[in-house]
Enzyme design. Structure first.
Site, PDB file in Angstrom:
ATOM      1  N   GLY A 168       0.806  -1.211   0.000  1.00 18.24           N
ATOM      2  CA  GLY A 168       0.000   0.000   0.000  1.00 18.24           C
ATOM      3  C   GLY A 168       0.842   1.265   0.000  1.00 18.24           C
ATOM      4  O   GLY A 168       0.486   2.262  -0.630  1.00 18.24           O
ATOM      5  N   ASP A 169       1.969   1.237   0.719  1.00 16.69           N
ATOM      6  CA  ASP A 169       2.866   2.386   0.737  1.00 16.69           C
ATOM      7  C   ASP A 169       3.471   2.635  -0.639  1.00 16.69           C
ATOM      8  O   ASP A 169       3.509   3.777  -1.113  1.00 16.69           O
ATOM      9  CB  ASP A 169       3.993   2.160   1.751  1.00 16.69           C
ATOM     10  CG  ASP A 169       3.528   2.330   3.183  1.00 16.69           C
ATOM     11  OD1 ASP A 169       2.850   3.323   3.466  1.00 16.69           O
ATOM     12  OD2 ASP A 169       3.861   1.477   4.017  1.00 16.69           O
ATOM     13  N   TYR A 170       3.966   1.575  -1.251  1.00 19.14           N
ATOM     14  CA  TYR A 170       4.627   1.744  -2.541  1.00 19.14           C
ATOM     15  C   TYR A 170       3.626   2.147  -3.626  1.00 19.14           C
ATOM     16  O   TYR A 170       3.921   2.994  -4.478  1.00 19.14           O
ATOM     17  CB  TYR A 170       5.366   0.469  -2.932  1.00 19.14           C
ATOM     18  CG  TYR A 170       6.638   0.272  -2.146  1.00 19.14           C
ATOM     19  CD1 TYR A 170       7.787   0.998  -2.450  1.00 19.14           C
ATOM     20  CD2 TYR A 170       6.703  -0.624  -1.089  1.00 19.14           C
ATOM     21  CE1 TYR A 170       8.954   0.836  -1.732  1.00 19.14           C
ATOM     22  CE2 TYR A 170       7.865  -0.788  -0.354  1.00 19.14           C
ATOM     23  CZ  TYR A 170       8.993  -0.063  -0.677  1.00 19.14           C
ATOM     24  OH  TYR A 170      10.149  -0.215   0.040  1.00 19.14           O
ATOM     25  N   GLY A 173       2.841   5.731  -3.096  1.00 14.66           N
ATOM     26  CA  GLY A 173       3.959   6.534  -3.573  1.00 14.66           C
ATOM     27  C   GLY A 173       3.929   6.711  -5.076  1.00 14.66           C
ATOM     28  O   GLY A 173       4.194   7.814  -5.597  1.00 14.66           O
TER      29      GLY A 173
END
Length: 396
Positions: A168-170, A173
């Site tokens: 989810g972070d990547y 981003g």
């Protein structure tokens, strides 16, 4: 030449999502000024496997091409220095909880008054508005809230996080990169910046294909299916005779016909057997069992060779050890070896690959505050004496 030469980015984020957006922008030439808390820095420095330089492997890889500047944003003097940096910035990235920037008088409206051309990327767990906006969250929570985690795992088992990754972070981003680039493009026409608002859960939800329209139209609630795929068969993982695993993906009738030929069972693709997708879906367990029984009689390399000869989409389930030995990874340069503060380090290379203005890794994650004096001196015109005073006061 790089595609983003001349673009200055202030990275105020922590951990992965916002900072990863800055990392990608920096790979393609943007100047990234990473603003960190004095003494401790970004929590990402301690997230992952520790190394002798004091920072983790995650930091060394993901903080590539960034200049580290320490500012105590809890101190009015630190915030004033940040405001000065904002006046010369193209992009400001933050991923604090909603409300933090406002308490510091650094909302988007405040930033726009300082620099009308500045683009602000705001990343949070649930977005800048709504009943959950002020709640904390990480990728694992986003995977769960967005509906992904409940789909991962065996039908009668515990829901899992796919690969134990910060997906989810990547993803967020990357959506941040898209938002920033779109805003930069719009600024060329209008001369004005804008605010990009991203929520971790929305980035995950956006890639769950037809899950929303299928529920709205038919009330269908997708459940965990292990390695299988909801709309096609066979589209799963199978164990070989040498205890390896392969993935086979037959997404249409033509592919299944080719797989049947590779299996030496072309009759399986007859219209009155499993030649039509509807027939295969109705007999999912039987079709999977036929493929599994065939795969189990051959080694991994033998199965892959037969699939490739028949143009059946198939591939190995690689471990990282397999990947380091793989000829395709090597040919593409997907992993590159770069100098770092702990010596040569293998890290993922830059993506995407551009033919005319490619990105590059100029250095890996810097030491905390490595560039504070240079940035404050060159950009904000502080003297060595003034910088020393700020350091003694704990502002930097």
């Amino acid at each position: 030449m790089h595609a983003l030469d001349g673009i200055r980015v202030l990275d105020l984020g922590t951990y992965i999502a916002g900072p990863y957006c800055a990392t990608v922008l920096g790979e393609f030439g943007a100047e990234i000024i990473k603003v960190e808390r004095p003494g401790t820095g970004d929590h990402l420095r301690r997230f992952g496997t520790e190394t002798d330089c004091g920072d983790t492997l995650v930091w060394l890889s993901e903080a590539r091409n960034k200049r580290s500047v320490t500012l105590d944003l809890g101190d009015p003097r630190g915030r004033e220095l940040l405001r000065e940096l904002i006046t010369g910035a193209d992009v400001v990235i933050e991923n604090f909880r909603p409300g933090v920037m406002e308490r510091w008088d650094l909302s988007y409206e405040d930033i726009r008054r300082l620099n009308s051309r500045a683009i602000m990327l705001r990343v949070s767990a649930y977005g800048q508005s709504g009943p959950l906006a002020d709640q904390p969250g990480f990728a694992r929570v986003a995977h769960a809230f967005a509906g992904l985690s409940l789909l991962a795992g065996e039908p009668d088992g515990t829901p899992v996080t796919p690969g134990s990754t910060s997906l989810g972070d990547y993803l967020t981003g990357l959506y941040g990169v898209i938002g920033v680039l779109l805003a930069l493009r719009a600024r060329e026409a209008t001369g004005r910046g804008q605010c990009v608002d991203l929520a971790l859960f929305e980035s995950i939800f956006r890639v769950l294909d037809e899950i929303a329209p299928a529920y709205q139209q038919f009330g269908f609630v997708r459940e965990r299916m292990g390695a299988d795929t909801v709309n096609v068969v066979p589209h799963s993982h199978f164990s070989t005779a040498d205890d390896r695993w392969i993935a086979i993906a037959c997404s249409n009738d033509e592919m299944f016909a080719r797989l049947s030929t590779a299996m030496g069972r072309p009759e399986l693709a007859d219209p009155d057997r499993f030649g039509r997708k509807a027939s295969r879906l109705a007999a999912r367990d039987e079709v999977n069992a036929l493929v599994a029984d065939w795969v189990a009689t051959l080694s991994r390399d033998e199965v892959l060779a037969r699939c490739r000869k028949s143009e059946v989409p198939a591939g190995p389930l690689n471990s990282i050890a397999d990947i380091f030995q793989d000829a395709q990874f090597a040919h593409r340069g997907t992993i590159t070896r770069t100098d770092s503060r702990i010596g040569p380090l293998s890290v993922p290379d830059v993506l995407p690959k551009l033919s005319e203005t490619p990105g590059e890794i100029r250095w890996l994650g810097p030491d905390l505050g490595a560039d504070t004096d240079e940035v404050l001196g060159a950009l904000l015109h502080r003297t060595a004496e003034e910088i020393a005073h700020l350091r003694d006061a704990g502002v930097i």
